[in-house]
Design a protein around this motif. Sequence first.
Motif, PDB file in Angstrom:
ATOM      1  N   ARG A   1      37.165  35.594 -54.079  1.00 37.37           N
ATOM      2  CA  ARG A   1      37.327  35.623 -55.533  1.00 37.37           C
ATOM      3  C   ARG A   1      38.295  36.744 -55.945  1.00 37.37           C
ATOM      4  NH1 ARG A   1      31.951  35.925 -59.030  1.00 37.37           N
ATOM      5  NH2 ARG A   1      31.680  33.932 -57.908  1.00 37.37           N
ATOM      6  N   THR A   2      38.222  37.882 -55.252  1.00 38.49           N
ATOM      7  CA  THR A   2      39.105  39.010 -55.586  1.00 38.49           C
ATOM      8  C   THR A   2      40.564  38.654 -55.348  1.00 38.49           C
ATOM      9  OG1 THR A   2      37.359  40.593 -55.020  1.00 38.49           O
ATOM     10  CG2 THR A   2      39.623  41.416 -55.086  1.00 38.49           C
ATOM     11  N   ARG A   3      40.855  38.024 -54.211  1.00 40.42           N
ATOM     12  CA  ARG A   3      42.243  37.642 -53.901  1.00 40.42           C
ATOM     13  C   ARG A   3      42.726  36.560 -54.860  1.00 40.42           C
ATOM     14  NH1 ARG A   3      44.586  39.104 -49.185  1.00 40.42           N
ATOM     15  NH2 ARG A   3      45.784  37.161 -49.119  1.00 40.42           N
ATOM     16  N   LEU A   4      41.851  35.654 -55.221  1.00 44.23           N
ATOM     17  CA  LEU A   4      42.239  34.606 -56.163  1.00 44.23           C
ATOM     18  C   LEU A   4      42.560  35.203 -57.532  1.00 44.23           C
ATOM     19  CD1 LEU A   4      42.597  31.580 -56.597  1.00 44.23           C
ATOM     20  CD2 LEU A   4      40.177  31.457 -57.252  1.00 44.23           C
ATOM     21  N   LEU A   5      41.751  36.165 -57.962  1.00 48.22           N
ATOM     22  CA  LEU A   5      42.000  36.814 -59.246  1.00 48.22           C
ATOM     23  C   LEU A   5      43.310  37.598 -59.206  1.00 48.22           C
ATOM     24  CD1 LEU A   5      40.989  37.480 -62.083  1.00 48.22           C
ATOM     25  CD2 LEU A   5      39.731  39.419 -61.105  1.00 48.22           C
ATOM     26  N   ALA A   6      43.570  38.285 -58.087  1.00 53.94           N
ATOM     27  CA  ALA A   6      44.824  39.031 -57.951  1.00 53.94           C
ATOM     28  C   ALA A   6      46.021  38.091 -58.008  1.00 53.94           C
ATOM     29  CB  ALA A   6      44.825  39.818 -56.641  1.00 53.94           C
ATOM     30  N   LEU A   7      45.900  36.940 -57.363  1.00 48.34           N
ATOM     31  CA  LEU A   7      46.981  35.964 -57.385  1.00 48.34           C
ATOM     32  C   LEU A   7      47.205  35.436 -58.795  1.00 48.34           C
ATOM     33  CD1 LEU A   7      49.006  34.326 -55.698  1.00 48.34           C
ATOM     34  CD2 LEU A   7      47.205  32.621 -55.343  1.00 48.34           C
ATOM     35  N   LEU A   8      46.127  35.198 -59.522  1.00 45.04           N
ATOM     36  CA  LEU A   8      46.233  34.700 -60.892  1.00 45.04           C
ATOM     37  C   LEU A   8      46.903  35.736 -61.795  1.00 45.04           C
ATOM     38  CD1 LEU A   8      45.589  32.550 -63.018  1.00 45.04           C
ATOM     39  CD2 LEU A   8      43.339  33.612 -63.297  1.00 45.04           C
ATOM     40  N   VAL A   9      46.504  37.002 -61.667  1.00 43.12           N
ATOM     41  CA  VAL A   9      47.102  38.059 -62.482  1.00 43.12           C
ATOM     42  C   VAL A   9      48.587  38.215 -62.132  1.00 43.12           C
ATOM     43  CG1 VAL A   9      47.073  40.532 -63.006  1.00 43.12           C
ATOM     44  CG2 VAL A   9      44.929  39.269 -62.792  1.00 43.12           C
ATOM     45  N   THR A  10      48.923  38.110 -60.863  1.00 42.79           N
ATOM     46  CA  THR A  10      50.326  38.189 -60.451  1.00 42.79           C
ATOM     47  C   THR A  10      51.143  37.070 -61.072  1.00 42.79           C
ATOM     48  OG1 THR A  10      49.758  39.246 -58.339  1.00 42.79           O
ATOM     49  CG2 THR A  10      51.878  38.102 -58.460  1.00 42.79           C
ATOM     50  N   LEU A  11      50.600  35.861 -61.062  1.00 44.53           N
ATOM     51  CA  LEU A  11      51.301  34.721 -61.646  1.00 44.53           C
ATOM     52  C   LEU A  11      51.520  34.934 -63.149  1.00 44.53           C
ATOM     53  CD1 LEU A  11      52.489  31.887 -61.389  1.00 44.53           C
ATOM     54  CD2 LEU A  11      50.177  30.968 -61.703  1.00 44.53           C
ATOM     55  N   VAL A  12      50.482  35.406 -63.838  1.00 44.14           N
ATOM     56  CA  VAL A  12      50.602  35.672 -65.272  1.00 44.14           C
ATOM     57  C   VAL A  12      51.657  36.756 -65.515  1.00 44.14           C
ATOM     58  CG1 VAL A  12      49.412  36.573 -67.312  1.00 44.14           C
ATOM     59  CG2 VAL A  12      48.258  34.926 -65.812  1.00 44.14           C
ATOM     60  N   ALA A  13      51.647  37.800 -64.690  1.00 49.61           N
ATOM     61  CA  ALA A  13      52.620  38.883 -64.845  1.00 49.61           C
ATOM     62  C   ALA A  13      54.046  38.367 -64.696  1.00 49.61           C
ATOM     63  CB  ALA A  13      52.347  39.982 -63.821  1.00 49.61           C
ATOM     64  N   LEU A  14      54.276  37.516 -63.705  1.00 50.14           N
ATOM     65  CA  LEU A  14      55.620  36.975 -63.500  1.00 50.14           C
ATOM     66  C   LEU A  14      56.040  36.068 -64.653  1.00 50.14           C
ATOM     67  CD1 LEU A  14      55.471  36.233 -59.671  1.00 50.14           C
ATOM     68  CD2 LEU A  14      56.872  37.969 -60.811  1.00 50.14           C
ATOM     69  N   LEU A  15      55.111  35.260 -65.140  1.00 47.31           N
ATOM     70  CA  LEU A  15      55.429  34.392 -66.283  1.00 47.31           C
ATOM     71  C   LEU A  15      55.760  35.217 -67.521  1.00 47.31           C
ATOM     72  CD1 LEU A  15      52.730  31.590 -65.842  1.00 47.31           C
ATOM     73  CD2 LEU A  15      55.193  31.396 -65.455  1.00 47.31           C
ATOM     74  N   VAL A  16      54.976  36.262 -67.768  1.00 45.46           N
ATOM     75  CA  VAL A  16      55.248  37.134 -68.914  1.00 45.46           C
ATOM     76  C   VAL A  16      56.598  37.822 -68.742  1.00 45.46           C
ATOM     77  CG1 VAL A  16      54.526  39.259 -70.083  1.00 45.46           C
ATOM     78  CG2 VAL A  16      52.833  37.503 -69.505  1.00 45.46           C
ATOM     79  N   ALA A  17      56.874  38.298 -67.532  1.00 45.34           N
ATOM     80  CA  ALA A  17      58.136  38.993 -67.275  1.00 45.34           C
ATOM     81  C   ALA A  17      59.326  38.076 -67.525  1.00 45.34           C
ATOM     82  CB  ALA A  17      58.162  39.515 -65.837  1.00 45.34           C
ATOM     83  N   VAL A  18      59.250  36.848 -67.033  1.00 44.23           N
ATOM     84  CA  VAL A  18      60.360  35.902 -67.214  1.00 44.23           C
ATOM     85  C   VAL A  18      60.515  35.542 -68.686  1.00 44.23           C
ATOM     86  CG1 VAL A  18      61.146  33.559 -66.715  1.00 44.23           C
ATOM     87  CG2 VAL A  18      60.220  34.986 -64.872  1.00 44.23           C
ATOM     88  N   TRP A  19      59.394  35.212 -69.343  1.00 45.64           N
ATOM     89  CA  TRP A  19      59.447  34.806 -70.757  1.00 45.64           C
ATOM     90  C   TRP A  19      60.037  35.900 -71.628  1.00 45.64           C
ATOM     91  CZ3 TRP A  19      57.205  36.748 -75.223  1.00 45.64           C
ATOM     92  CH2 TRP A  19      57.267  35.917 -76.350  1.00 45.64           C
ATOM     93  N   GLN A  20      59.523  37.116 -71.463  1.00 49.80           N
ATOM     94  CA  GLN A  20      59.931  38.206 -72.349  1.00 49.80           C
ATOM     95  C   GLN A  20      61.388  38.600 -72.109  1.00 49.80           C
ATOM     96  OE1 GLN A  20      56.901  40.976 -73.955  1.00 49.80           O
ATOM     97  NE2 GLN A  20      57.911  42.475 -72.656  1.00 49.80           N
ATOM     98  N   ARG A  21      61.812  38.647 -70.842  1.00 53.95           N
ATOM     99  CA  ARG A  21      63.188  39.045 -70.557  1.00 53.95           C
ATOM    100  C   ARG A  21      64.185  37.936 -70.900  1.00 53.95           C
ATOM    101  NH1 ARG A  21      59.642  41.651 -68.329  1.00 53.95           N
ATOM    102  NH2 ARG A  21      59.816  43.840 -67.703  1.00 53.95           N
ATOM    103  N   THR A  22      63.780  36.686 -70.771  1.00 49.47           N
ATOM    104  CA  THR A  22      64.660  35.588 -71.174  1.00 49.47           C
ATOM    105  C   THR A  22      64.959  35.670 -72.664  1.00 49.47           C
ATOM    106  OG1 THR A  22      63.814  34.157 -69.416  1.00 49.47           O
ATOM    107  CG2 THR A  22      64.904  33.087 -71.273  1.00 49.47           C
ATOM    108  N   ARG A  23      63.938  35.937 -73.453  1.00 50.91           N
ATOM    109  CA  ARG A  23      64.143  36.062 -74.899  1.00 50.91           C
ATOM    110  C   ARG A  23      64.970  37.297 -75.237  1.00 50.91           C
ATOM    111  NH1 ARG A  23      60.713  32.567 -77.610  1.00 50.91           N
ATOM    112  NH2 ARG A  23      60.658  33.772 -79.541  1.00 50.91           N
TER     113      ARG A  23
END
Length: 377
Positions: free
Chosen positions: A3-25
């Motif tokens: 569960r810990t690794r799955l949560l870390a993977l989910l947070v990483t994915l969200v971080a990358l999506l936020v990074a791409v979205w915010q910098r694209t704008r």
Amino acid sequence: MSRTRLLALLVTLVALLVAVWQRTRAVERLSQDYDEATYLPIAYSYAQMLDQGRWGDVGALRENFEHPPLVKLLFAEAVRVTGAPEPEWDNVPMGQPLPEAARPAFRATRRLSAVAGVLQVGLVATVDPLGALLLAWDPYHTKYTSQAYLEAVPGLLAVLALLAFERARRGARDFAPGWLAVSGALLGLAAAGKYPYGLVGGLTMLPFLVTGARTRWRAWAAFVVPTAAVFFLANPALWSSPFASLWESVTFHWDYSHSEHVRRSALPWYQPLAFLVDPWLSRSQEGIYLTGFNAWALLPLAVVGAPRTWRERPVWAVGAGVGLVFLLLWSTKWPQYLLLVLPALCICAGGGARTVFGWGAQLVHKVRARGRFSAGA
């Protein structure tokens, strides 16, 4: 998968999506900034030299000599590859929406910065996914890795250098020579992008080298030789007269930090901390910055998380401390200098968030235990 690794993977994915979205704008919406007005015309000068095969003239260009040419050469290659025409710079207003004719030039170079910024977020996620999320939506990191500034590429190389240095440390007093050489080469490349990134990275590594490799000349050679060699080879401005040119750049920065321009700005010694706790940037342009959370939480979380980071990933704890001390001591207080410390600071803050979550879980557990005890009584 736990569960810990799955949560870390989910947070990483969200971080990358936020990074791409915010910098694209940010790439599309931010107006021309002051340093872009310096770096982009130079990039076009370099592009013309490269088109004409005049490589020898690259190191001879004196405009903006205080910063090495590596990132500006990457900007030059970006406009060459995309075919972006050079704008009429007098028709590109400062602080106003970009004219359509200028957009291809800004888009090509800013996207290069944005890619490096997103990659920084991804690398930080390998250390601390929550720290990566904090870095992803940080307004300063977003702004200065979404414009044609010199920060994004050297920052990426500095993060890579610290990760390689971690791999090189096989214990408190032992280093893997191969990884040590890799970290040195990456540090030299970061310094060839912008000098302070090499300086802060080197000062971060120095205590570990002094305590762990104090009497081992092979370890020092494995680190110092690649650092110096790559720094020189990646910096064409040094090729004709290395020591004189480097000294000229260093003295320029020292003189500029004590110049009338810097004195007139009258920024106090603690200004970097003031930037970090002021939400002005996140509110400055609607539709770019997702949240001003970092202004309220980043420094407190970093303070809480510093002991944990020191135990788990000491290189990053030292990096945060060294970076903050450098920013407080250095006379030039421009906000883009925060990117020297933000990755390490966010990693400490990620450790702080996990610590706070742990405190919360303990408190809930105690409350529930007391409730069960009361019910049983």
